[in-house]
Design an enzyme around this catalytic site. Structure first.
Site, mmCIF file in Angstrom:
data_model
loop_
_atom_site.group_PDB
_atom_site.id
_atom_site.type_symbol
_atom_site.label_atom_id
_atom_site.label_comp_id
_atom_site.label_asym_id
_atom_site.label_seq_id
_atom_site.Cartn_x
_atom_site.Cartn_y
_atom_site.Cartn_z
ATOM 1 N N ASN A 192 11.496 -34.020 4.183
ATOM 2 C CA ASN A 192 10.905 -33.989 2.841
ATOM 3 C C ASN A 192 11.315 -32.746 2.071
ATOM 4 O O ASN A 192 10.476 -32.018 1.552
ATOM 5 C CB ASN A 192 9.377 -34.048 2.929
ATOM 6 N N CYS A 193 12.593 -32.506 1.984
ATOM 7 C CA CYS A 193 13.124 -31.294 1.374
ATOM 8 C C CYS A 193 14.144 -31.695 0.309
ATOM 9 O O CYS A 193 14.777 -32.746 0.411
ATOM 10 C CB CYS A 193 13.786 -30.452 2.476
ATOM 11 N N GLY A 194 14.313 -30.849 -0.681
ATOM 12 C CA GLY A 194 15.329 -31.109 -1.693
ATOM 13 C C GLY A 194 16.730 -31.180 -1.117
ATOM 14 O O GLY A 194 17.631 -31.777 -1.710
#
Length: 162
Positions: A34-36
């Protein structure tokens, strides 16, 4: 410090001693769902496919140390990585890489090279040569297909030994 002295547990709980890849360059990446930077998983998979026959090993290190970006368990992690990015490179169980309880590999890196080598966010990349020696670190914002990174990977593959 030699990377081949360390071991992990795989995402399915099996022992994963790094000396099983002795003589091969290893690229470690602390990953998160769940990271850019999560779309980098697709580029990492492409690099793995492109260089796997030349004996590059990419090892994903799922980690929840930065921004609570990897909250799931190992089953959720593997499902997400496979379903969304087709990841087939080896993954470890979810680990800690900074602070209390950090994995011994990262403690050794810190002891040998200092705090400046420690990751500051997800998707920091660490390359080790075929002798198990640290070569280079790239921060999160360097894409896996960055020419400087692929050039260094190719350079290490040319020095592969039996």
């Amino acid at each position: 410090m030699n990377v081949y002295e360390h071991m992990f547990r795989s995402v399915v709980g099996a022992s994963m001693p790094l000396n099983r890849w002795r003589g091969q360059p290893l690229l470690f990446v602390n990953t998160a769902s769940n990271c850019g930077y999560t779309p980098q998983l697709a580029k990492l998979q492409n690099i793995y496919q492109d260089y796997r026959q030349s004996n590059l090993v990419i090892i994903g290190l799922p980690c929840n140390d930065f921004g609570d970006c990897e909250p799931g368990n190992e089953q959720a992690i593997t499902g997400y990585y496979w379903d969304n990015f087709g990841v087939t490179f080896p993954l470890t169980e979810k680990i800690t890489i900074v602070g209390r309880g950090a994995h011994p590999l990262f403690l050794a890196l810190m002891d040998t090279f200092g705090m400046e080598l420690m990751p500051r966010w997800n998707f920091t990349k660490y390359l080790f040569d075929c002798r198990g020696q640290f070569v280079e670190r790239w921060p999160s914002d360097v894409e896996p297909d960055d020419p400087a990174m692929t050039h260094e990977i190719e350079r290490q593959l040319q020095s592969w030994v039996f």
